[in-house]
Design a protein around this motif. Sequence first.
Motif, PDB file in Angstrom:
ATOM      1  N   PHE A 112       0.725  -1.109   0.057  1.00  0.00           N
ATOM      2  CA  PHE A 112       0.024  -0.111   0.257  1.00  0.00           C
ATOM      3  C   PHE A 112       0.837   1.279   0.076  1.00  0.00           C
ATOM      4  CE2 PHE A 112      -2.241   3.389   2.431  1.00  0.00           C
ATOM      5  CZ  PHE A 112      -3.311   3.501   1.460  1.00  0.00           C
ATOM      6  N   ARG A 113       1.893   1.299   0.841  1.00  0.00           N
ATOM      7  CA  ARG A 113       2.824   2.444   0.866  1.00  0.00           C
ATOM      8  C   ARG A 113       3.749   2.668  -0.084  1.00  0.00           C
ATOM      9  NH1 ARG A 113       5.655   3.289   5.495  1.00  0.00           N
ATOM     10  NH2 ARG A 113       5.705   5.441   4.984  1.00  0.00           N
ATOM     11  N   GLY A 114       4.079   1.594  -0.669  1.00  0.00           N
ATOM     12  CA  GLY A 114       5.374   1.448  -1.704  1.00  0.00           C
ATOM     13  C   GLY A 114       6.550   1.804  -0.941  1.00  0.00           C
ATOM     14  N   GLU A 115       6.900   1.309   0.030  1.00  0.00           N
ATOM     15  CA  GLU A 115       8.276   1.460   0.952  1.00  0.00           C
ATOM     16  C   GLU A 115       8.300   0.184   1.969  1.00  0.00           C
ATOM     17  OE1 GLU A 115      10.421   4.705   4.021  1.00  0.00           O
ATOM     18  OE2 GLU A 115       8.331   5.036   3.454  1.00  0.00           O
ATOM     19  N   ASN A 116       9.649  -0.574   1.733  1.00  0.00           N
ATOM     20  CA  ASN A 116       9.917  -1.346   2.813  1.00  0.00           C
ATOM     21  C   ASN A 116      10.128  -0.915   4.190  1.00  0.00           C
ATOM     22  OD1 ASN A 116      10.899  -3.861   3.981  1.00  0.00           O
ATOM     23  ND2 ASN A 116      12.575  -4.101   2.737  1.00  0.00           N
ATOM     24  N   PHE A 117       9.258  -0.599   4.922  1.00  0.00           N
ATOM     25  CA  PHE A 117       9.497   0.110   6.321  1.00  0.00           C
ATOM     26  C   PHE A 117      10.086  -1.089   7.341  1.00  0.00           C
ATOM     27  CE2 PHE A 117       5.478  -1.766   6.915  1.00  0.00           C
ATOM     28  CZ  PHE A 117       5.392  -1.934   8.246  1.00  0.00           C
ATOM     29  N   TYR A 118       9.478  -2.422   7.229  1.00  0.00           N
ATOM     30  CA  TYR A 118       9.902  -3.430   8.119  1.00  0.00           C
ATOM     31  C   TYR A 118      11.575  -3.742   8.084  1.00  0.00           C
ATOM     32  CZ  TYR A 118      11.024  -8.075  10.246  1.00  0.00           C
ATOM     33  OH  TYR A 118      11.280  -9.084  10.673  1.00  0.00           O
ATOM     34  N   CYS A 119      12.238  -3.808   7.031  1.00  0.00           N
ATOM     35  CA  CYS A 119      13.687  -4.035   7.067  1.00  0.00           C
ATOM     36  C   CYS A 119      14.830  -2.711   7.465  1.00  0.00           C
ATOM     37  CB  CYS A 119      14.262  -4.105   5.543  1.00  0.00           C
ATOM     38  SG  CYS A 119      13.678  -5.703   4.792  1.00  0.00           S
ATOM     39  N   SER A 120      13.940  -1.522   7.332  1.00  0.00           N
ATOM     40  CA  SER A 120      14.759  -0.431   7.684  1.00  0.00           C
ATOM     41  C   SER A 120      14.430  -0.063   9.325  1.00  0.00           C
ATOM     42  CB  SER A 120      14.423   0.742   7.196  1.00  0.00           C
ATOM     43  OG  SER A 120      14.670   0.753   5.522  1.00  0.00           O
ATOM     44  N   TRP A 121      13.131  -0.378   9.818  1.00  0.00           N
ATOM     45  CA  TRP A 121      12.604   0.103  11.108  1.00  0.00           C
ATOM     46  C   TRP A 121      12.307  -0.901  12.055  1.00  0.00           C
ATOM     47  CZ3 TRP A 121      11.803   5.433  12.264  1.00  0.00           C
ATOM     48  CH2 TRP A 121      12.176   6.137  11.070  1.00  0.00           C
ATOM     49  N   LEU A 122      12.331  -2.248  11.643  1.00  0.00           N
ATOM     50  CA  LEU A 122      11.733  -3.265  12.641  1.00  0.00           C
ATOM     51  C   LEU A 122      12.616  -4.493  12.514  1.00  0.00           C
ATOM     52  CD1 LEU A 122       7.781  -3.353  12.372  1.00  0.00           C
ATOM     53  CD2 LEU A 122       9.431  -2.544  14.236  1.00  0.00           C
ATOM     54  N   CYS A 123      13.482  -4.866  11.541  1.00  0.00           N
ATOM     55  CA  CYS A 123      14.024  -6.076  11.448  1.00  0.00           C
ATOM     56  C   CYS A 123      15.050  -6.366  12.469  1.00  0.00           C
ATOM     57  CB  CYS A 123      14.687  -6.380  10.112  1.00  0.00           C
ATOM     58  SG  CYS A 123      15.540  -7.851   9.973  1.00  0.00           S
ATOM     59  N   PRO A 124      14.983  -7.367  13.462  1.00  0.00           N
ATOM     60  CA  PRO A 124      15.956  -7.479  14.640  1.00  0.00           C
ATOM     61  C   PRO A 124      17.319  -7.776  14.031  1.00  0.00           C
ATOM     62  CG  PRO A 124      13.695  -8.555  15.087  1.00  0.00           C
ATOM     63  CD  PRO A 124      13.656  -8.244  13.598  1.00  0.00           C
ATOM     64  N   PHE A 125      17.210  -8.787  12.999  1.00  0.00           N
ATOM     65  CA  PHE A 125      18.786  -9.234  12.683  1.00  0.00           C
ATOM     66  C   PHE A 125      19.383  -8.134  11.895  1.00  0.00           C
ATOM     67  CE2 PHE A 125      21.738 -11.675  10.074  1.00  0.00           C
ATOM     68  CZ  PHE A 125      22.412 -12.368  11.146  1.00  0.00           C
ATOM     69  N   GLY A 126      18.672  -7.459  10.963  1.00  0.00           N
ATOM     70  CA  GLY A 126      19.173  -6.143  10.397  1.00  0.00           C
ATOM     71  C   GLY A 126      19.800  -5.147  11.583  1.00  0.00           C
ATOM     72  N   ALA A 127      18.880  -5.016  12.607  1.00  0.00           N
ATOM     73  CA  ALA A 127      19.390  -3.903  13.581  1.00  0.00           C
ATOM     74  C   ALA A 127      20.871  -4.424  14.467  1.00  0.00           C
ATOM     75  CB  ALA A 127      18.360  -3.869  14.725  1.00  0.00           C
ATOM     76  N   VAL A 128      20.777  -5.842  14.680  1.00  0.00           N
ATOM     77  CA  VAL A 128      21.909  -6.267  15.230  1.00  0.00           C
ATOM     78  C   VAL A 128      23.293  -6.058  14.209  1.00  0.00           C
ATOM     79  CG1 VAL A 128      23.364  -8.490  15.798  1.00  0.00           C
ATOM     80  CG2 VAL A 128      20.774  -7.959  16.508  1.00  0.00           C
TER      81      VAL A 128
END
Length: 432
Positions: free
Chosen positions: A255-271
């Motif tokens: 709906f938004r046309g933006e991958n917000f999960y990887c940038s803002w929520l992904c735990p392994f990405g955050a680590v």
Amino acid sequence: MNKEKQRDKKLIGITVLLLIFAVIYQHFANEKDTLSVLRQGEPAAARFENAGGNYPSYKLWDAQENFLGYGVIAGASGYGGKLSVLSVLNPAGQITKVSLTENSETPLYLNKVLATGFLQKILGRNPEQGFGDINAVSGATITSEAIIAAVQKGSVQIANEQLGMKIPNDDGVNPTWKDMAALALVLTAIICSARKIKKLRPWLLFLSVIFIGFILNNSLTFSNFVSLFSGNLPSFVERPIWYLMVPGILIITLFRGENFYCSWLCPFGAVQEGIYRSLNLFKFSPSQNIQSKVGKYRWWMLWVAAMTALIFNNAGIASYEPFSVCFDGSGNIAQWIIMSIILLMSIALFRFWCHSFCPVGLMLDFMARLQRKLKRKKIEIRENANCNHCDNASCPQKISGMSRQDKLYLVLVSIVNIIILIALLLNISSMS
């Protein structure tokens, strides 16, 4: 752009074919002889009679026409997919046998439960006693609770409809504090990403590591997408958080046309990002052009994992990510090696897993790109986006020839991809 459009059309076509294949294959794969299934729980059964009810239930007799008891098959939602459990009760209503008839559960968690003798703890119980005092297996809580839920559903049905008992059924949605906290975290991430409130991003990533990573161990995985697209959905009553984390995030991304999960929520990405920003000890900078090209090869690994899951009719084996290893200490040896390499290289490379291997980010980026193309919107390229849109021949990223760092990067990527294939093979070999 034309090549990119053609690639997207091919990917959509392949996805549709995979879905058709999944439906047809699972239809035939799930057909089993009823008596042979019932004999898993009661080998002496020679004849059965349908006993009715919401869940398939049967009255059982042996070859001498002695009444043996009842068999009932009920399902519940595990971590990676559904489990169907056969419960056999004697004429007095005691559970004498529990066995799995079908499952799409992640083999790692299911094997951990079975290895502890968890099923034997259920035997000898009467549905009136309940099962609340049976402790779940540490590191496989969702799988343990799913087995208990399936046994409880089936045994309560037999108790009420065949034995004249009156045991209440708890079929309503009862969201826990974890469900509500996950909802609040996702909504906050959506608002902050939409309004570009970047000051809160580090805090959201920190909370995602603690909550989504360590407390829930519920990172978004490729096996979740396989379950969704193949129609192998968990019960909303049992796992409402799954619908928030999988179709919910997918729909919001589209709906938004933006991958917000990887940038803002992904735990392994955050680590990975935390290690990079705090321990960036040496310079390792393969060209963006090489990283972009390597990132596109993730599609091949994604299709290998998808086809493996569909052929073996188990979405759980498609998960080769090192997420559970990182946050729960659960995984095969190949996943441990993958995690070690990724975290070590995070000292020098920003989100190495995300850019080069992650199937979840690949799927979400694809969905976001579809929306942008449909609405013809241009959005700001994210900080970690690949620079593959420039056609300027003088761009430094397009200089011909590879540096030593480029070659080393390609070697590392090749090694990790080989280990990913080994992880998939180990998942297959561990199926019960």
